[in-house]
Design an enzyme around this catalytic site. Structure first.
Site, PDB file in Angstrom:
ATOM      1  N   GLY A 100      71.756  53.142  60.477  1.00 48.63           N
ATOM      2  CA  GLY A 100      71.761  52.831  59.056  1.00 48.63           C
ATOM      3  C   GLY A 100      72.932  51.975  58.625  1.00 48.63           C
ATOM      4  O   GLY A 100      73.624  52.290  57.657  1.00 48.63           O
ATOM      5  N   TYR A 116      66.705  68.202  50.269  1.00 50.31           N
ATOM      6  CA  TYR A 116      67.662  67.366  51.016  1.00 50.31           C
ATOM      7  C   TYR A 116      68.752  68.220  51.648  1.00 50.31           C
ATOM      8  O   TYR A 116      69.087  68.053  52.827  1.00 50.31           O
ATOM      9  CB  TYR A 116      68.257  66.346  50.051  1.00 50.31           C
ATOM     10  N   THR A 119      80.314  63.414  46.215  1.00 50.14           N
ATOM     11  CA  THR A 119      79.624  62.306  45.551  1.00 50.14           C
ATOM     12  C   THR A 119      80.307  60.992  45.896  1.00 50.14           C
ATOM     13  O   THR A 119      81.493  60.806  45.619  1.00 50.14           O
ATOM     14  CB  THR A 119      79.604  62.510  44.033  1.00 50.14           C
ATOM     15  N   LYS A 165      70.714  68.561  55.759  1.00 52.16           N
ATOM     16  CA  LYS A 165      72.115  68.349  56.099  1.00 52.16           C
ATOM     17  C   LYS A 165      72.728  69.619  56.687  1.00 52.16           C
ATOM     18  O   LYS A 165      73.594  69.553  57.570  1.00 52.16           O
ATOM     19  CB  LYS A 165      72.888  67.892  54.864  1.00 52.16           C
ATOM     20  N   ASP A 202      62.800  52.485  63.474  1.00 51.41           N
ATOM     21  CA  ASP A 202      62.640  53.679  62.651  1.00 51.41           C
ATOM     22  C   ASP A 202      63.099  54.863  63.486  1.00 51.41           C
ATOM     23  O   ASP A 202      62.504  55.169  64.530  1.00 51.41           O
ATOM     24  CB  ASP A 202      61.174  53.834  62.242  1.00 51.41           C
ATOM     25  N   ASN A 259      72.525  56.419  45.271  1.00 49.33           N
ATOM     26  CA  ASN A 259      72.670  57.313  44.122  1.00 49.33           C
ATOM     27  C   ASN A 259      73.092  56.594  42.839  1.00 49.33           C
ATOM     28  O   ASN A 259      73.436  57.242  41.849  1.00 49.33           O
ATOM     29  CB  ASN A 259      73.664  58.435  44.434  1.00 49.33           C
ATOM     30  N   SER A 268      76.796  66.326  54.396  1.00 50.84           N
ATOM     31  CA  SER A 268      76.913  66.257  52.938  1.00 50.84           C
ATOM     32  C   SER A 268      77.529  67.547  52.428  1.00 50.84           C
ATOM     33  O   SER A 268      77.326  68.615  53.007  1.00 50.84           O
ATOM     34  CB  SER A 268      75.534  66.069  52.293  1.00 50.84           C
ATOM     35  N   ASN A 270      74.232  58.166  60.623  1.00 54.56           N
ATOM     36  CA  ASN A 270      74.395  57.848  59.207  1.00 54.56           C
ATOM     37  C   ASN A 270      73.069  57.661  58.490  1.00 54.56           C
ATOM     38  O   ASN A 270      72.938  58.009  57.320  1.00 54.56           O
ATOM     39  CB  ASN A 270      75.251  56.591  59.046  1.00 54.56           C
ATOM     40  N   SER A 312      72.944  48.913  57.382  1.00 56.68           N
ATOM     41  CA  SER A 312      72.691  47.805  56.459  1.00 56.68           C
ATOM     42  C   SER A 312      73.392  47.953  55.120  1.00 56.68           C
ATOM     43  O   SER A 312      73.609  46.964  54.417  1.00 56.68           O
ATOM     44  CB  SER A 312      71.182  47.624  56.247  1.00 56.68           C
ATOM     45  N   ILE A 321      77.633  53.795  53.420  1.00 52.35           N
ATOM     46  CA  ILE A 321      78.594  54.370  54.353  1.00 52.35           C
ATOM     47  C   ILE A 321      78.437  53.783  55.746  1.00 52.35           C
ATOM     48  O   ILE A 321      79.429  53.542  56.446  1.00 52.35           O
ATOM     49  CB  ILE A 321      78.450  55.903  54.381  1.00 52.35           C
TER      50      ILE A 321
END
Length: 272
Positions: free
Chosen positions: A16, A175, A207, A179, A82, A213, A162, A109, A18, A21
């Site tokens: 991840g 979600y 956050t 985590k 994917d 978000n 998280s 990530n 792109s 984080i």
């Protein structure tokens, strides 16, 4: 800003990359000398984001002029996949080994986070969150650690978890469990694969301002409410998360495994 060379002899795969984080982690790893496998989902948006990331990485490499035991060759390789595809793990390993001959570390990530009321969460939505946020990383961990064991080199796996893995959130009931599952995997794999010299650690952001978000933070004055809970007075930035990840990837944490570092500006200990 001067940076150390603490990752100069490391090949790090980051999922991840792109945006958010993941992107910040790729840039920070590059500043510390790593060679990087830049994973992204593979759609047109992520392809464009990776192209711009490569430009930033090229600038970093020119400025730092890092030379590792791998020589001066290519510093990164990109792969679109994917992570819920069972073949993704081997594809990422092959990309690393094909480009650099080895893989030393992995950062989990890639993930999704869709805000929803508890009774509005569908079976499909729950299944997708579990597939992307836990099942995919589980099988990717299998693929990467099999390669590390074959190399007999030891390694480091870092998971972006998280704060919601250990604290409740009314809009993230689907979600948060994914985590929490990642934390469970981190602890158990630290025990199972420690004898092979593979360390497992996690970071749990509070956050953090990302594209994921942005809409939620701007709704109904939520940003101000969230900032008021943080003793350091602001929300997290992607770089705030990336820097501790570099520590866990490096030999500075060579005797640290099975740990979860909370990165939230002190919000979780702010009892007022």
């Amino acid at each position: 800003m001067l940076h150390s060379r603490i990752l100069a002899n490391k090949v790090v795969a980051i999922t991840g990359c792109s945006s958010g984080i993941g992107r910040a982690t790729a840039l920070e790893c590059a500043r510390h000398g790593a060679r990087i496998v830049l994973h992204h989902i593979g759609n047109s948006q992520s392809q464009g984001d990776i192209t711009s990331l490569k430009s930033e990485l090229d600038t970093i490499h020119q400025e730092t002029n890092i030379v590792s035991h791998y020589g001066k060759g290519e510093r990164y390789v990109a792969i679109g996949a994917d992570t819920t595809d069972p073949a993704a793990g081997q594809s990422i390993v092959q990309a690393a080994v094909g480009a650099f001959g080895t893989v030393d570390a992995l950062v989990h990530n890639a993930g999704i986070c869709q805000f929803a009321d508890f009774h509005a969460v569908t079976r499909e939505q729950l299944g997708r969150h579990m597939a992307v946020n836990f099942t995919g990383p589980f099988h990717l961990t299998q693929a990467v650690t099999e390669q590390i064991i074959t190399q007999k080199s030891g390694g480091s796996i870092v998971t972006i978890a998280s704060i919601t893995a250990t604290l409740g959130s009314s809009q993230l009931t689907h979600y948060s469990p994914t985590k929490a599952a990642l934390l469970g995997m981190t602890y158990s794999c630290a025990v199972a694969l420690g004898p092979h010299g593979i360390r497992f650690n996690a970071v749990s952001p509070g956050t953090t301002e990302t594209a994921m978000n942005k809409r939620d933070l701007e709704a109904g004055g939520k940003r101000a409410v969230m900032e008021s809970r943080v003793p350091l007075g602001r929300l997290g930035k992607p770089l705030d998360i990336a820097s501790p990840v570099v520590f866990f990837l490096s030999d500075l944490s060579r005797y640290v495994t099975g740990q979860n570092l909370i990165i939230d500006g002190g919000a979780s200990i702010n009892y007022q």
